[in-house]
Design an enzyme around this catalytic site. Structure first.
Site, PDB file in Angstrom:
ATOM      1  N   HIS A   1       6.649  -3.291  -4.719  1.00  0.00           N
ATOM      2  CA  HIS A   1       5.897  -2.031  -4.622  1.00  0.00           C
ATOM      3  C   HIS A   1       6.172  -1.380  -3.267  1.00  0.00           C
ATOM      4  O   HIS A   1       5.552  -1.720  -2.260  1.00  0.00           O
ATOM      5  CB  HIS A   1       4.402  -2.333  -4.801  1.00  0.00           C
ATOM      6  CG  HIS A   1       3.554  -1.117  -4.993  1.00  0.00           C
ATOM      7  ND1 HIS A   1       2.637  -0.999  -6.018  1.00  0.00           N
ATOM      8  CD2 HIS A   1       3.464   0.043  -4.292  1.00  0.00           C
ATOM      9  CE1 HIS A   1       2.019   0.171  -5.935  1.00  0.00           C
ATOM     10  NE2 HIS A   1       2.505   0.816  -4.892  1.00  0.00           N
TER      11      HIS A   1
ATOM     12  N   ASP B   1       4.014  -1.051   0.144  1.00  0.00           N
ATOM     13  CA  ASP B   1       3.544   0.264  -0.294  1.00  0.00           C
ATOM     14  C   ASP B   1       4.277   1.373   0.473  1.00  0.00           C
ATOM     15  O   ASP B   1       5.236   1.926  -0.048  1.00  0.00           O
ATOM     16  CB  ASP B   1       2.020   0.392  -0.144  1.00  0.00           C
ATOM     17  CG  ASP B   1       1.420   1.343  -1.168  1.00  0.00           C
ATOM     18  OD1 ASP B   1       2.137   1.753  -2.099  1.00  0.00           O
ATOM     19  OD2 ASP B   1       0.227   1.680  -1.040  1.00  0.00           O
TER      20      ASP B   1
ATOM     21  N   GLU C   1      -7.057   0.576  -7.376  1.00  0.00           N
ATOM     22  CA  GLU C   1      -6.860   0.693  -5.930  1.00  0.00           C
ATOM     23  C   GLU C   1      -8.111   1.348  -5.357  1.00  0.00           C
ATOM     24  O   GLU C   1      -9.004   0.699  -4.845  1.00  0.00           O
ATOM     25  CB  GLU C   1      -5.608   1.522  -5.638  1.00  0.00           C
ATOM     26  CG  GLU C   1      -5.316   1.691  -4.151  1.00  0.00           C
ATOM     27  CD  GLU C   1      -4.118   2.607  -3.889  1.00  0.00           C
ATOM     28  OE1 GLU C   1      -3.688   3.321  -4.807  1.00  0.00           O
ATOM     29  OE2 GLU C   1      -3.650   2.618  -2.728  1.00  0.00           O
TER      30      GLU C   1
ATOM     31  N   HIS D   1      -0.333   2.364 -11.098  1.00  0.00           N
ATOM     32  CA  HIS D   1      -1.255   2.291  -9.962  1.00  0.00           C
ATOM     33  C   HIS D   1      -2.666   2.290 -10.539  1.00  0.00           C
ATOM     34  O   HIS D   1      -3.112   3.292 -11.099  1.00  0.00           O
ATOM     35  CB  HIS D   1      -1.108   3.521  -9.062  1.00  0.00           C
ATOM     36  CG  HIS D   1      -0.004   3.411  -8.064  1.00  0.00           C
ATOM     37  ND1 HIS D   1       1.311   3.547  -8.392  1.00  0.00           N
ATOM     38  CD2 HIS D   1      -0.037   3.192  -6.722  1.00  0.00           C
ATOM     39  CE1 HIS D   1       2.042   3.417  -7.298  1.00  0.00           C
ATOM     40  NE2 HIS D   1       1.258   3.211  -6.274  1.00  0.00           N
TER      41      HIS D   1
HETATM   42 ZN    ZN Z   1       1.749   2.631  -4.238  1.00  0.00          ZN
END
Ligand code: ZN
Length: 366
Positions: free
Chosen positions: A21, A304, A213, A210
């Site tokens: 990711h 990320d 989160e 996603h």
């Molecule tokens: Zn991400």
């Protein structure tokens, strides 16, 4: 026997790492942002030297809100609108990850955000893939081989997900391994994009979403139950379905969703620094990474956005080592978890595990 190598940033850089990711538009070198902005006449940058610009990105991303964090991408995306810009950013991403000891990386980006200067979706993907191949070739020549797989992202607030899913299939055998949706979760559930996911499933294509989160369990539930994703981008809020009444993880009580995620070995693409920056978790020592790891969820370590979080794969691993006391066998397990979950054919995954990851950690274990 020499015993295990000391665990520090230098030795972790030597360890083979797998990254699932990582956003292409979140990993630019500050100097490259400046140079590309000058080349393409973009005047919106908030600083005029690499040091200040790098700090600006980190500070802006540190604000604690996902929406504010996403604002920083306006600048990076602005300089990735030309063949040269896309090729260079992709090439440097491959080189930077390889120099950090990453042997396998999945890098994602949203082609629909790179059309401002007239490129087509297909051209955007072609130039980016060229950049990755150049970076791979240069890294191999430097003795730092890396394999890069591209994931194509659709923005969850937009309406192009079906088109991006079709694009993913057009490039399936040319370096694109799968599909993703990203962007602010609140108000944009993954079920808005059901036709894209149905199309991908009908064509046996891989995808991650996603989810979990900024938003909690409903987002994870939809991603798995209705969209049918292979992996969860972050998924960190699965912790909301787990209670630990006593002091031991053996006492942990898992709800149905948490049980399903663990039983099905659904990979969690956890991004420790980013999760703290966006406020998904309050601090690194309160990150559920360790509890999830001890409960044997399929946890993976990810960056990320390396620019916004001012981080690298090795630094993310070191932070986990410092916070939770992990050793080499733990880092090896997280790496193998990631490699098992990669969107490349099974024999390719095994080959990297058996020929690169296991021997690499064997050396570090002494
Ligand atoms: Zn991400």
């Amino acid at each position: 026997m020499t015993g295990p190598a000391k665990l520090d940033l230098a030795s972790i850089r030597q360890a083979p790492k797998a990254l699932l990711h990582d956003h292409l538009d979140g990993g630019l070198r500050p100097a490259t942002v400046l140079e590309l902005a000058a080349d393409c006449g973009y005047e919106g940058l908030p600083a005029d030297n690499a040091k200040d610009l790098g700090e600006w990105f980190r500070d802006a991303a540190d604000s604690g809100s996902l929406e504010r964090y996403l604002e920083t991408f306006a600048h990076t995306v602005a300089v990735m609108q030309t063949p040269e810009g896309l090729r260079r950013v992709a090439r440097e991403a491959a080189l930077d990850l390889a120099a950090d000891g990453v042997v396998y990386a999945e890098i994602r980006f949203a082609p629909e955000q790179h059309l401002e200067k007239g490129l087509t979706l297909d051209e955007v993907v072609e130039y980016t893939l060229e950049g990755f191949r150049e970076g791979e070739a240069e890294a191999a020549a430097l003795g730092q081989p890396i394999r890069v797989t591209t994931l194509l992202t659709a923005m969850r607030h937009a309406a192009r997900s079906r088109e991006i899913a079709e694009l993913t299939l057009r490039f399936r055998d040319k370096g694109v391994g799968g599909f993703d949706i990203a962007g602010a979760e609140a108000g944009f559930p993954p079920t808005r994009h059901l036709d894209a996911f149905e199309y991908l499933r009908a064509n046996h294509a891989h995808f991650t979403i996603h989810a979990g989160e900024a938003f909690g369990l409903p987002s994870i539930h939809e991603a798995l139950a209705f969209c049918g994703c292979d992996r969860l981008g972050h998924g960190v809020r699965i912790i909301d379905d787990i209670t630990v009444p006593g002091s031991s993880v053996d006492d942990a009580v898992l709800g149905q969703l948490a049980n399903y995620v663990r039983d099905q070995r659904i990979p969690l693409e956890l991004c420790p620094s980013s999760n703290v920056q966006t406020g998904a978790v309050p601090s690194l020592d309160k990150h559920p990474f360790d509890l999830l790891a001890r409960l044997r969820f399929r946890v993976t370590v990810n960056t990320d956005n390396r620019l916004m979080s001012d981080t690298s794969m090795s630094e993310e691993m070191l932070k986990l080592v410092d916070t939770f006391g992990y050793g080499w066998t733990d880092l090896e397990r997280f790496t193998i978890n990631a490699m098992k979950s990669a969107f490349i054919p099974f024999p390719d995954r095994l080959k990297i595990i058996d020929e690169v990851i296991k021997p690499g950690y064997a050396v570090l274990l002494g």
